[in-house]
Scaffold this motif. Structure first.
Motif, PDB file in Angstrom:
ATOM      1  N   LEU A 280      91.883  -2.697 152.631  1.00  0.00           N
ATOM      2  CA  LEU A 280      91.832  -3.272 153.974  1.00  0.00           C
ATOM      3  C   LEU A 280      90.878  -4.459 154.036  1.00  0.00           C
ATOM      4  N   LEU A 281      89.754  -4.382 153.324  1.00  0.00           N
ATOM      5  CA  LEU A 281      88.781  -5.486 153.365  1.00  0.00           C
ATOM      6  C   LEU A 281      89.352  -6.789 152.802  1.00  0.00           C
ATOM      7  N   PRO A 282      89.922  -6.801 151.588  1.00  0.00           N
ATOM      8  CA  PRO A 282      90.509  -8.072 151.116  1.00  0.00           C
ATOM      9  C   PRO A 282      91.674  -8.548 151.994  1.00  0.00           C
ATOM     10  N   ALA A 283      92.477  -7.592 152.505  1.00  0.00           N
ATOM     11  CA  ALA A 283      93.585  -7.982 153.386  1.00  0.00           C
ATOM     12  C   ALA A 283      93.058  -8.618 154.667  1.00  0.00           C
ATOM     13  N   ALA A 284      91.959  -8.081 155.192  1.00  0.00           N
ATOM     14  CA  ALA A 284      91.368  -8.636 156.416  1.00  0.00           C
ATOM     15  C   ALA A 284      90.825 -10.041 156.172  1.00  0.00           C
ATOM     16  N   MET A 285      90.197 -10.260 155.025  1.00  0.00           N
ATOM     17  CA  MET A 285      89.662 -11.593 154.720  1.00  0.00           C
ATOM     18  C   MET A 285      90.791 -12.612 154.577  1.00  0.00           C
ATOM     19  N   ILE A 286      91.877 -12.213 153.926  1.00  0.00           N
ATOM     20  CA  ILE A 286      93.022 -13.125 153.784  1.00  0.00           C
ATOM     21  C   ILE A 286      93.661 -13.372 155.150  1.00  0.00           C
ATOM     22  N   THR A 287      93.722 -12.336 155.996  1.00  0.00           N
ATOM     23  CA  THR A 287      94.258 -12.493 157.353  1.00  0.00           C
ATOM     24  C   THR A 287      93.472 -13.531 158.132  1.00  0.00           C
ATOM     25  N   LEU A 288      92.143 -13.445 158.042  1.00  0.00           N
ATOM     26  CA  LEU A 288      91.295 -14.431 158.724  1.00  0.00           C
ATOM     27  C   LEU A 288      91.572 -15.842 158.207  1.00  0.00           C
ATOM     28  N   ALA A 289      91.669 -15.988 156.890  1.00  0.00           N
ATOM     29  CA  ALA A 289      91.890 -17.312 156.300  1.00  0.00           C
ATOM     30  C   ALA A 289      93.245 -17.897 156.711  1.00  0.00           C
ATOM     31  N   VAL A 290      94.289 -17.068 156.656  1.00  0.00           N
ATOM     32  CA  VAL A 290      95.633 -17.542 157.026  1.00  0.00           C
ATOM     33  C   VAL A 290      95.680 -17.906 158.504  1.00  0.00           C
ATOM     34  N   GLY A 291      95.038 -17.104 159.339  1.00  0.00           N
ATOM     35  CA  GLY A 291      95.007 -17.411 160.767  1.00  0.00           C
ATOM     36  C   GLY A 291      94.330 -18.737 161.044  1.00  0.00           C
ATOM     37  N   ALA A 292      93.205 -19.000 160.373  1.00  0.00           N
ATOM     38  CA  ALA A 292      92.486 -20.261 160.579  1.00  0.00           C
ATOM     39  C   ALA A 292      93.334 -21.455 160.150  1.00  0.00           C
ATOM     40  N   ILE A 293      94.019 -21.325 159.011  1.00  0.00           N
ATOM     41  CA  ILE A 293      94.911 -22.401 158.557  1.00  0.00           C
ATOM     42  C   ILE A 293      96.050 -22.606 159.552  1.00  0.00           C
ATOM     43  N   GLY A 294      96.556 -21.521 160.104  1.00  0.00           N
ATOM     44  CA  GLY A 294      97.609 -21.615 161.104  1.00  0.00           C
ATOM     45  C   GLY A 294      97.151 -22.345 162.355  1.00  0.00           C
ATOM     46  N   VAL A 295      95.905 -22.097 162.792  1.00  0.00           N
ATOM     47  CA  VAL A 295      95.349 -22.827 163.942  1.00  0.00           C
ATOM     48  C   VAL A 295      95.314 -24.321 163.657  1.00  0.00           C
ATOM     49  N   LEU A 296      94.883 -24.669 162.461  1.00  0.00           N
ATOM     50  CA  LEU A 296      94.769 -26.084 162.091  1.00  0.00           C
ATOM     51  C   LEU A 296      96.126 -26.759 162.005  1.00  0.00           C
ATOM     52  N   GLY A 297      97.149 -26.034 161.563  1.00  0.00           N
ATOM     53  CA  GLY A 297      98.447 -26.657 161.332  1.00  0.00           C
ATOM     54  C   GLY A 297      99.438 -26.539 162.473  1.00  0.00           C
ATOM     55  N   SER A 298      99.093 -25.859 163.550  1.00  0.00           N
ATOM     56  CA  SER A 298     100.048 -25.636 164.645  1.00  0.00           C
ATOM     57  C   SER A 298     100.336 -26.910 165.419  1.00  0.00           C
ATOM     58  N   ARG A 299     101.583 -27.044 165.806  1.00  0.00           N
ATOM     59  CA  ARG A 299     101.989 -28.190 166.611  1.00  0.00           C
ATOM     60  C   ARG A 299     102.245 -27.805 168.063  1.00  0.00           C
ATOM     61  N   GLU A 300     102.229 -26.526 168.362  1.00  0.00           N
ATOM     62  CA  GLU A 300     102.450 -26.045 169.723  1.00  0.00           C
ATOM     63  C   GLU A 300     101.256 -25.205 170.139  1.00  0.00           C
ATOM     64  N   ILE A 301     100.864 -25.337 171.385  1.00  0.00           N
ATOM     65  CA  ILE A 301      99.630 -24.706 171.830  1.00  0.00           C
ATOM     66  C   ILE A 301      99.749 -23.184 171.849  1.00  0.00           C
ATOM     67  N   GLY A 302     100.917 -22.659 172.206  1.00  0.00           N
ATOM     68  CA  GLY A 302     101.087 -21.213 172.203  1.00  0.00           C
ATOM     69  C   GLY A 302     100.981 -20.634 170.808  1.00  0.00           C
ATOM     70  N   ARG A 303     101.573 -21.306 169.848  1.00  0.00           N
ATOM     71  CA  ARG A 303     101.504 -20.841 168.456  1.00  0.00           C
ATOM     72  C   ARG A 303     100.083 -20.952 167.917  1.00  0.00           C
ATOM     73  N   MET A 304      99.373 -21.993 168.324  1.00  0.00           N
ATOM     74  CA  MET A 304      97.987 -22.147 167.893  1.00  0.00           C
ATOM     75  C   MET A 304      97.134 -20.980 168.373  1.00  0.00           C
ATOM     76  N   VAL A 305      97.309 -20.577 169.629  1.00  0.00           N
ATOM     77  CA  VAL A 305      96.534 -19.463 170.157  1.00  0.00           C
ATOM     78  C   VAL A 305      96.927 -18.159 169.461  1.00  0.00           C
ATOM     79  N   ALA A 306      98.213 -18.011 169.127  1.00  0.00           N
ATOM     80  CA  ALA A 306      98.654 -16.813 168.405  1.00  0.00           C
ATOM     81  C   ALA A 306      97.959 -16.721 167.043  1.00  0.00           C
ATOM     82  N   PHE A 307      97.839 -17.843 166.340  1.00  0.00           N
ATOM     83  CA  PHE A 307      97.126 -17.831 165.058  1.00  0.00           C
ATOM     84  C   PHE A 307      95.634 -17.600 165.264  1.00  0.00           C
ATOM     85  N   ALA A 308      95.090 -18.097 166.370  1.00  0.00           N
ATOM     86  CA  ALA A 308      93.681 -17.814 166.669  1.00  0.00           C
ATOM     87  C   ALA A 308      93.474 -16.318 166.884  1.00  0.00           C
TER      88      ALA A 308
END
Length: 522
Positions: A280-308
Motif C-alpha cells: 500500500l505504501l509504494p502504491a500510495a506514493m505512485i498515486t500521489l505522483a501520478v495525481g500531481a502530473i495529472g494536475v499539471l497536464g490537465s486541459r479542463e478544470i474539472g479534470r484538474m480538480v479530479a487529479f488533485a
C-alpha cells in the motif's frame, strides 16, 4: 440503547421515499425537506460526536439481537468524526445545488442525495463487514443516479464506466466476505478480530486470501493506483456539486482500510502482519505522483480538480500505510482537511464552468472574476498544502510520522515534489483563467466562450451559464468551506489531539471488542 446512534441512517431513509412519492412535482417542498433533513442530521451527528469525544464506545443492537448474531452499529471516536464530516459536507453541497439550480436539471436529485447520505453514514457506523458491503451498495446506487444527473452523452459514458468499475469491486467484495466467513464463521468485525487472533498459523492461507481481496476492494474505493482509472473521468464529468459530495466517498475506502487493518488484521496479528503496508505504501506514493502530473497536464478544470483529489488521496494513504498511531493521527487530521479542500475546489470549478466553460484557457473576463479568483487562490493553497492553511499542517504531520520509517527520504521527496508540481499546475490554471483573461476584449459572440460541447455537457447547463445575475448562495457556501478550513487551521492543536486519541483507540481495540461482544458501553 441510545437510539440517537441509528437516527442519522433512519432519517434520510424515510425522507428520500417521502420526497419521491409525495413531493415529486413540488421542487420548493423538496428543497425544504432536504435541507431540513440535512440540518437535523448535522445536529444529531454533532451530538453523537460530543458523546464519543471522551472515548466512550456505544453499540446499537438492531432488534435487540446481541453481537455477533445480530446487526450492530458502533459509535466510537473515528465513526463519530467521519459522520460529522459527512453531514457538514452534505449541508454545503445541498445548499450549493439549490443556489445554482443544479437540483432542477434532472429528476429526483434530493431523494438520491438523501439515500447517498444514508449509505455513507451507515458505512461509517456499521460494526459488521457484510453490512459495510450493504451500505457501500446503497451509496453506490444513489451515486449512479447522481452521476448522470442532468444528462449528456459524456456524462452518461462516464457513468457507465463508473458503474462497471464499482460493480467489479462489489463482486470482489462478496468473494472476500465469503472467503472470510468460510474460514471464521462470522462477519461481525469485533468477532472477526477475536477469531483471527486465535487462528493457528497453519490454517491461515484462505484467511490471507480474503484479507488481500478485501484490501483490493477498499483500494478501488479509495482510488489507489493502478485501481484509480475510474476517478478522473467519473468525477470530472459528473455534475461538480455531486463530485464535491463524492469527496467523502473515497474517504470511505480509506476509512475501511484503517478500520479493518487495525481492528481485524492489525499489526499485532502475526498471520497478517504487514499485509497491507507492504504494497500500500509504494502504491500510495505512485498515486500521489501520478495525481500531481495529472494536475499539471490537465486541459479542463474539472479534470484538474479530479487529479488533485487523487493527489490528496495519495498523501492520505501514505499516512495510513505506515500503520502507526502517529501516522494514523496525521491521516485523520488530513482526512478532514482533504475532504473540505477537495469539495471547495470542485464547487469553485463549477462556478468557473457555469460562466465560461471548462477549458483551462484565456477567455473574456467572466462575471465576478475577481471574487472567484480569490476563492480559487485560497482553495489552491489549501489543496496544494501550502502554508498557512491546514493542508500544510496535515502534510507536516504526515512527514513527521514517517521520520522513523526506512523509506523516509522517499516519502518526503514524493510529498514535497508532488506538492511543488501540484502548485505549478494550479498556478498555471489560475493564471490562464483569471489573469490572462484581462488581456482579452469582451466579445458579444458567446459562442467563443461555449466553443466546445465538452465545456458544458448539456443544454440546461448552458442556459444556466447565460444567467445575468448568479445567486449569492453558491459563493456563500464556498466562503463557508473556506471558513471551515481556516478554523481547522486555527484549532489544529485540539483537532490533532482528538485525532491522536482516536488513533490510540484504533490501535488498542480492546474496548471496542469488549463493548460490541458484551453488548454494553465503555
Amino acid at each position: 440503547m441510545n437510539h440517537l446512534v441509528i437516527a442519522p441512517i433512519v432519517l434520510p431513509a424515510l425522507v428520500a421515499p417521502f420526497i419521491i412519492m409525495v413531493l415529486r412535482y413540488h421542487m420548493d417542498l423538496q428543497r425544504i425537506f432536504s435541507v431540513a433533513s440535512t440540518l437535523l442530521i448535522l445536529a444529531i451527528t454533532i451530538a453523537l460526536g460530543v458523546q464519543a469525544a471522551d472515548g466512550t464506545v456505544q453499540v446499537y443492537e438492531l432488534g435487540d439481537w446481541p453481537a455477533p448474531f445480530g446487526i450492530v452499529l458502533v459509535l466510537d471516536r473515528l465513526s463519530a468524526m467521519m459522520i460529522v464530516l459527512t453531514s457538514v459536507l452534505a449541508l454545503a453541497v445541498v445548499l450549493y445545488a439549490i443556489g445554482t439550480g443544479w437540483d432542477e436539471r434532472g429528476a429526483n436529485f434530493h431523494a438520491l442525495f438523501q439515500f447517498q447520505i444514508m449509505g455513507i453514514i451507515g458505512a461509517f457506523l456499521t460494526g459488521d463487514a457484510f453490512n459495510l458491503f450493504v451500505f457501500f451498495e446503497v451509496l453506490l446506487i444513489a451515486s449512479y443516479g447522481l452521476m448522470i444527473h442532468a444528462g449528456g452523452a459524456k456524462r452518461f459514458q462516464a457513468g457507465v464506466q463508473y458503474v462497471v468499475y464499482n460493480l467489479l469491486g462489489s463482486t470482489l467484495f462478496l468473494f472476500a466476505l465469503g472467503t472470510l466467513y468460510a474460514v471464521t464463521g462470522t462477519l461481525n468485525m469485533a468477532d472477526l478480530a477475536v477469531r483471527v487472533a486465535e487462528m493457528p498459523a497453519e490454517e491461515t492461507a484462505l484467511l490471507r486470501v480474503g484479507a488481500v481481496m478485501l484490501l483490493l476492494v477498499f483500494a478501488i474505493k479509495a482510488a489507489v493506483l493502478p485501481l484509480h482509472f475510474w476517478l478522473p473521468a467519473s468525477y470530472s464529468n459528473a455534475p461538480l456539486p455531486v463530485a464535491a459530495l463524492f469527496a467523502i466517498m473515497t474517504k470511505v475506502g480509506a476509512y475501511a482500510i484503517l478500520r479493518v487493518y487495525t481492528l481485524i488484521f492489525g499489526p499485532d496479528v502475526e498471520v497478517t502482519a504487514g499485509l497491507a503496508g507492504d504494497w500500500l505504501l509504494p502504491a500510495a506514493m505512485i498515486t500521489l505522483a501520478v495525481g500531481a502530473i495529472g494536475v499539471l497536464g490537465s486541459r479542463e478544470i474539472g479534470r484538474m480538480v479530479a487529479f488533485a483529489a487523487i493527489t490528496s488521496m495519495g498523501t492520505l494513504l501514505i499516512a495510513i500505510a505506515l500503520f502507526t498511531p502517529a501516522s494514523a493521527g496525521a491521516a485523520l487530521y488530513y482526512i478532514v482537511h482533504s475532504t473540505l479542500a477537495t469539495a471547495l475546489m470542485f464547487l469553485i470549478a463549477d462556478q468557473v464552468m457555469e460562466r465560461q466553460g471548462g477549458r483551462i484557457a484565456a477567455r473574456p473576463v467572466m462575471q465576478q472574476s475577481g471574487l472567484l479568483s480569490v476563492l480559487f487562490f485560497v482553495a489552491a493553497i489549501a489543496m496544494a498544502g501550502m502554508p498557512p492553511l491546514s493542508g500544510f499542517v496535515g502534510k507536516l504531520l504526515v512527514m513527521d510520522a514517517a521520520r522513523e520509517h526506512d523509506l523516509v527520504w522517499w516519502i518526503w521527496a514524493v510529498i514535497l515534489i508532488g506538492s511543488l508540481v501540484t502548485i505549478i499546475g494550479l498556478a498555471r490554471a489560475g493564471t490562464l483563467i483569471f489573469w490572462k483573461s484581462h488581456g482579452l476584449q469582451d466579445t458579444a459572440d458567446q459562442a467563443v466562450v461555449m466553443d466546445d460541447s465538452e465545456d458544458l455537457l448539456d443544454g440546461t447547463s448552458q442556459a444556466h451559464a447565460a444567467q445575468a445575475a448568479p445567486s449569492a448562495l453558491p459563493l456563500v457556501v464556498c466562503f463557508g468551506l473556506i471558513g471551515a478550513i481556516v478554523l481547522l487551521t486555527i484549532f489544529a492543536g485540539p483537532v490533532t489531539r482528538y485525532a491522536d486519541a482516536t488513533a490510540e483507540q484504533l490501535f488498542t481495540p480492546t474496548a471496542y471488542i469488549e463493548t460490541v461482544l458484551g453488548g454494553g458501553q465503555k
